[in-house]
Write a protein that holds these residues in place. Structure first.
Motif, mmCIF file in Angstrom:
data_model
loop_
_atom_site.group_PDB
_atom_site.id
_atom_site.type_symbol
_atom_site.label_atom_id
_atom_site.label_comp_id
_atom_site.label_asym_id
_atom_site.label_seq_id
_atom_site.Cartn_x
_atom_site.Cartn_y
_atom_site.Cartn_z
ATOM 1 N N LEU A 94 30.435 34.024 33.911
ATOM 2 C CA LEU A 94 29.657 34.554 33.299
ATOM 3 C C LEU A 94 29.105 35.910 34.157
ATOM 4 O O LEU A 94 29.122 37.429 33.136
ATOM 5 C CB LEU A 94 28.062 34.183 32.236
ATOM 6 N N LEU A 95 29.467 36.131 35.040
ATOM 7 C CA LEU A 95 29.325 37.372 36.258
ATOM 8 C C LEU A 95 31.195 38.403 36.019
ATOM 9 O O LEU A 95 30.570 39.044 35.807
ATOM 10 C CB LEU A 95 29.367 37.110 37.128
ATOM 11 N N CYS A 96 31.925 37.401 36.392
ATOM 12 C CA CYS A 96 32.636 38.213 36.856
ATOM 13 C C CYS A 96 34.211 38.296 35.503
ATOM 14 O O CYS A 96 35.035 38.912 35.989
ATOM 15 C CB CYS A 96 33.210 37.732 38.310
ATOM 16 N N GLY A 97 33.661 37.246 35.303
ATOM 17 C CA GLY A 97 35.056 37.019 33.495
ATOM 18 C C GLY A 97 35.815 36.124 33.828
ATOM 19 O O GLY A 97 36.643 35.802 33.296
ATOM 20 N N LYS A 98 35.968 35.713 35.475
ATOM 21 C CA LYS A 98 36.992 34.640 36.324
ATOM 22 C C LYS A 98 36.927 33.647 35.275
ATOM 23 O O LYS A 98 35.469 32.618 34.942
ATOM 24 C CB LYS A 98 37.244 34.102 37.268
ATOM 25 N N ALA A 99 37.993 33.001 34.502
ATOM 26 C CA ALA A 99 38.017 31.499 33.361
ATOM 27 C C ALA A 99 39.202 30.455 33.658
ATOM 28 O O ALA A 99 40.776 30.865 34.235
ATOM 29 C CB ALA A 99 38.616 31.977 32.193
ATOM 30 N N TYR A 100 39.059 29.285 33.533
ATOM 31 C CA TYR A 100 39.880 28.591 33.518
ATOM 32 C C TYR A 100 40.539 27.942 32.137
ATOM 33 O O TYR A 100 40.064 28.317 31.129
ATOM 34 C CB TYR A 100 39.867 27.751 34.617
ATOM 35 N N ASP A 101 42.226 28.182 31.895
ATOM 36 C CA ASP A 101 42.663 28.632 30.414
ATOM 37 C C ASP A 101 41.999 25.792 29.870
ATOM 38 O O ASP A 101 42.309 25.579 28.360
ATOM 39 C CB ASP A 101 43.734 28.223 30.366
ATOM 40 N N ASP A 102 42.677 25.345 30.505
ATOM 41 C CA ASP A 102 43.078 23.986 30.190
ATOM 42 C C ASP A 102 41.541 23.036 31.042
ATOM 43 O O ASP A 102 41.487 23.417 32.480
ATOM 44 C CB ASP A 102 43.889 23.636 30.084
ATOM 45 N N LEU A 103 41.644 21.844 30.981
ATOM 46 C CA LEU A 103 41.522 21.313 32.115
ATOM 47 C C LEU A 103 41.587 20.770 32.545
ATOM 48 O O LEU A 103 41.507 20.327 34.123
ATOM 49 C CB LEU A 103 40.612 19.505 31.231
ATOM 50 N N GLY A 104 42.916 20.744 32.951
ATOM 51 C CA GLY A 104 44.316 20.389 33.674
ATOM 52 C C GLY A 104 43.745 21.264 35.176
ATOM 53 O O GLY A 104 43.795 21.830 36.480
ATOM 54 N N VAL A 107 40.471 21.042 37.139
ATOM 55 C CA VAL A 107 40.082 20.220 37.373
ATOM 56 C C VAL A 107 41.029 20.725 39.265
ATOM 57 O O VAL A 107 40.878 20.428 40.317
ATOM 58 C CB VAL A 107 40.895 18.997 37.126
ATOM 59 N N ASP A 108 42.131 21.275 38.940
ATOM 60 C CA ASP A 108 42.719 21.517 40.238
ATOM 61 C C ASP A 108 41.888 22.644 40.763
ATOM 62 O O ASP A 108 41.871 22.482 42.025
ATOM 63 C CB ASP A 108 44.431 22.410 39.317
ATOM 64 N N ALA A 109 41.409 24.100 40.286
ATOM 65 C CA ALA A 109 40.253 24.850 40.892
ATOM 66 C C ALA A 109 38.599 24.364 41.740
ATOM 67 O O ALA A 109 39.029 23.897 43.062
ATOM 68 C CB ALA A 109 40.244 25.668 40.144
ATOM 69 N N TYR A 110 38.613 23.087 40.777
ATOM 70 C CA TYR A 110 37.413 22.432 41.380
ATOM 71 C C TYR A 110 37.563 21.225 42.618
ATOM 72 O O TYR A 110 37.135 21.169 43.528
ATOM 73 C CB TYR A 110 36.243 22.668 39.881
ATOM 74 N N GLY A 111 38.391 20.074 42.405
ATOM 75 C CA GLY A 111 38.815 19.341 42.526
ATOM 76 C C GLY A 111 38.867 19.559 44.266
ATOM 77 O O GLY A 111 39.616 20.197 44.574
ATOM 78 N N ALA A 136 41.472 9.447 28.719
ATOM 79 C CA ALA A 136 42.157 8.808 29.650
ATOM 80 C C ALA A 136 42.685 9.927 31.550
ATOM 81 O O ALA A 136 43.435 10.074 32.275
ATOM 82 C CB ALA A 136 43.024 8.668 28.810
ATOM 83 N N GLU A 137 41.312 11.186 30.706
ATOM 84 C CA GLU A 137 41.832 12.342 31.926
ATOM 85 C C GLU A 137 41.009 11.882 32.667
ATOM 86 O O GLU A 137 39.876 11.760 33.110
ATOM 87 C CB GLU A 137 41.509 13.585 31.174
ATOM 88 N N ALA A 138 41.123 12.791 34.362
ATOM 89 C CA ALA A 138 40.422 12.161 34.841
ATOM 90 C C ALA A 138 40.001 13.610 35.499
ATOM 91 O O ALA A 138 40.560 14.794 35.329
ATOM 92 C CB ALA A 138 41.363 12.682 36.663
ATOM 93 N N CYS A 139 38.829 13.532 34.859
ATOM 94 C CA CYS A 139 37.433 14.896 34.430
ATOM 95 C C CYS A 139 36.463 15.210 35.091
ATOM 96 O O CYS A 139 36.264 16.013 34.789
ATOM 97 C CB CYS A 139 37.288 14.781 32.886
ATOM 98 N N VAL A 140 36.409 14.375 36.486
ATOM 99 C CA VAL A 140 35.254 14.379 36.975
ATOM 100 C C VAL A 140 35.440 14.873 38.133
ATOM 101 O O VAL A 140 36.248 14.468 38.678
ATOM 102 C CB VAL A 140 33.908 13.138 36.961
ATOM 103 N N VAL A 141 34.705 15.837 38.639
ATOM 104 C CA VAL A 141 34.522 16.425 39.650
ATOM 105 C C VAL A 141 33.330 16.576 40.664
ATOM 106 O O VAL A 141 32.712 17.187 40.222
ATOM 107 C CB VAL A 141 35.421 18.212 39.943
#
Length: 195
Positions: A94-104, A107-111, A136-141
């Motif tokens: 909400l500060l700089c506007g950086k966004a990730y398009d989808d769950l994958g 997860v790649d960014a924060y995992g 079925a997704e690995a969604c917890v980081v």
């Protein structure tokens, strides 16, 4: 000068992120996206803009602080995970506007690490399935949150909630009461199927 420039800069950044970039279909669109990605880390350094943008957001982020992530671009805790009807909404700062398009991509960014390295070299995977969401997704980081800025918390990027641990048997993240009781029905079914 700063008092006049900060609101204009705020308005300009909002316009670029919400109106200009999403609707730009010209040949220069990709170059504009790349330029904004180089600017985003600098937004967190402009103290007046940070105060201007995060001041009103403080009330909005307060209740969501347990699953508000540190933005990997500007470095501020201003990227809340918000659930939607069909699961995850893209995590966006909400500060700089950086966004990730989808769950994958989130997860790649924060995992921490990669699935390939975890399988081939051992160690913990970068993300776990959620026992509460049953996706079925690995969604917890494991990541730092506004509530735990110096530690790691298991945050479900699908359902926007925190979890307390990982089951040793099924490798799903869950709340502590379920982990202690080992009462996942499918875990029990698999264990008793051996007898």
């Amino acid at each position: 000068m700063e008092a006049r420039a900060i609101p204009v800069l705020d308005l300009l950044l909002t316009f670029i992120d919400e109106e200009l970039l999403p609707n730009d279909t010209s040949d220069a669109a990709e170059e504009a996206w790349e330029l904004m990605e180089t600017i985003r880390p600098l937004v967190g350094r402009i103290r007046g803009l940070v105060d201007h943008r995060l001041g009103p957001l403080g009330e909005k982020l307060g209740p969501d602080s347990e699953y508000t992530l540190r933005c990997l671009s500007c470095g501020h805790f201003a990227a809340p995970v918000t659930p939607g009807n069909d699961g995850v909404r893209p995590v966006g700062c909400l500060l700089c506007g950086k966004a990730y398009d989808d769950l994958g991509s989130t997860v790649d960014a924060y995992g921490a690490g990669s699935f390939y390295e975890a399988v081939t070299q051992g160690g913990d995977p970068p993300a776990y399935p959620c026992a509460e969401c049953f996706t079925a997704e690995a969604c917890v980081v494991p990541t730092a949150t506004a509530d735990e800025p110096d530690g790691y918390v298991l945050v479900c990027l699908w359902g926007a909630h925190t979890l307390e641990g990982v089951c040793d048997f099924c490798q799903r993240a869950a709340v502590l009461a379920l982990l202690e009781a080992q009462m996942y029905s499918d875990c029990l079914d698999v264990r008793y199927a051996k007898f």
